[in-house]
Design an enzyme around this catalytic site. Structure first.
Site, PDB file in Angstrom:
ATOM      1  N   ASP A   1       0.713 -46.348 -29.046  1.00  9.30           N
ATOM      2  CA  ASP A   1       1.536 -45.450 -28.240  1.00  9.30           C
ATOM      3  C   ASP A   1       1.068 -43.996 -28.341  1.00  9.30           C
ATOM      4  OD1 ASP A   1       2.320 -45.214 -30.916  1.00  9.30           O
ATOM      5  OD2 ASP A   1       4.361 -45.901 -30.597  1.00  9.30           O
TER       6      ASP A   1
ATOM      7  N   ASN B   1      15.961 -48.669 -35.192  1.00  3.66           N
ATOM      8  CA  ASN B   1      16.719 -49.469 -34.225  1.00  3.66           C
ATOM      9  C   ASN B   1      15.957 -50.741 -33.844  1.00  3.66           C
ATOM     10  OD1 ASN B   1      14.658 -48.465 -32.681  1.00  3.66           O
ATOM     11  ND2 ASN B   1      15.934 -47.334 -31.231  1.00  3.66           N
TER      12      ASN B   1
ATOM     13  N   HIS C   1      12.740 -50.846 -32.953  1.00  3.28           N
ATOM     14  CA  HIS C   1      11.669 -50.694 -31.954  1.00  3.28           C
ATOM     15  C   HIS C   1      10.292 -50.917 -32.585  1.00  3.28           C
ATOM     16  CE1 HIS C   1      11.393 -45.995 -32.460  1.00  3.28           C
ATOM     17  NE2 HIS C   1      10.433 -46.551 -33.157  1.00  3.28           N
TER      18      HIS C   1
END
Ligand code: GLP
Length: 243
Positions: A67, A136, A138
């Site tokens: 990313d 969370n 991810h």
């Protein structure tokens, strides 16, 4: 899924670095999928040490990162390009022209995502994908409730992710609100996956992701469906799993 228990962060980093170096030794021209964040930092440190000792050769390795923030220049210290250059690429003999990240400055976001997926495909896919996990659940920047079947795409970061990552920026306003990420589909196509987790604050999400239901509410849970996943965690992160 194989689970390796490490005592400390350092031990976790060493075990994970061993798996990556085995990959490079077995296939010198492999494609490594790399990740940023505090979890993999120790791994890169260990790989650099082994490289300096003459035990590792990156000259034929290609890398594709998971990313990148949208809008940051490569020389911005918070860009993932800068992170990778300073933690690994500038310190080993990898050919920099074969280290790839999404281009955070691309003007056509959709075109950039297509380009990145086509690039990964043209490389023959990822041999070993390294991952961390967000609080969370991810992976990369695939936030909860996104579709599992996405390739590389541009995401609006969730409040909890902005909250977790703002510590790296001078102020929350400087933190990008969008990022490019390989999608779950891209990640699941990697031949092998190595996920590293450390610290007590990851214990609950580790249990949920790897021993709870497979659901888009917890993106990392999809890894339960991959046939070659290795999880390396320190004692604190694995504290809620049965021994
Ligand atoms: C970021 C990255 C993820 C990473 C996560 C956890 O949001 N995009 O790839 O796994 O943070 O980071 P850390 O390892 O610092 O806890």
């Amino acid at each position: 899924m194989r689970i390796f228990r490490a005592k400390t962060y350092k031990d976790m980093s060493r075990k994970a670095a061993n798996i990556i170096s085995a990959q490079i030794i077995m296939k010198p021209d492999c494609v490594l999928g790399l990740a940023t964040g505090s979890s993999p930092e120790g791994i890169y440190e260990q790989l650099v040490t082994w490289y300096e000792k003459g035990d590792l050769d990156f000259s034929q390795v290609t890398s594709v990162n998971l990313d990148e923030y949208k809008g940051l220049t490569p020389d911005n210290v918070q860009s993932y390009r800068y992170f990778m250059d300073s933690h690994l690429f500038n310190r080993v003999n990898i050919d920099k022209s074969r280290t790839f990240l999404p281009d955070g400055l691309a003007e056509d976001a959709e075109g950039e995502c297509k380009r990145y997926d086509a690039l990964i495909e043209s490389l023959g896919g990822v041999d070993l994908q390294l991952l961390g996990i967000g609080h969370n659940g991810h992976i990369g920047f695939n936030e909860p409730e996104e579709a599992f079947e996405k390739g590389t795409h541009c995401v609006a970061l969730q409040e909890s992710t902005i909250e977790a990552n703002k510590r790296f920026f001078a102020s929350v306003d400087e933190m990008p609100k969008y990022a490019y990420t390989m999608g779950i589909k891209t990640i699941m196509q990697a031949k092998k996956i190595l996920i590293v987790v450390s610290g007590r604050e990851k214990a609950a999400i580790v249990k949920k992701a790897f021993f709870g239901p497979v659901t888009p509410a917890v993106p990392a849970s999809i890894l339960q469906m991959h046939n070659d996943v290795t999880l390396v965690g320190d004692e604190e992160a694995l504290a809620e799993l049965e021994k």
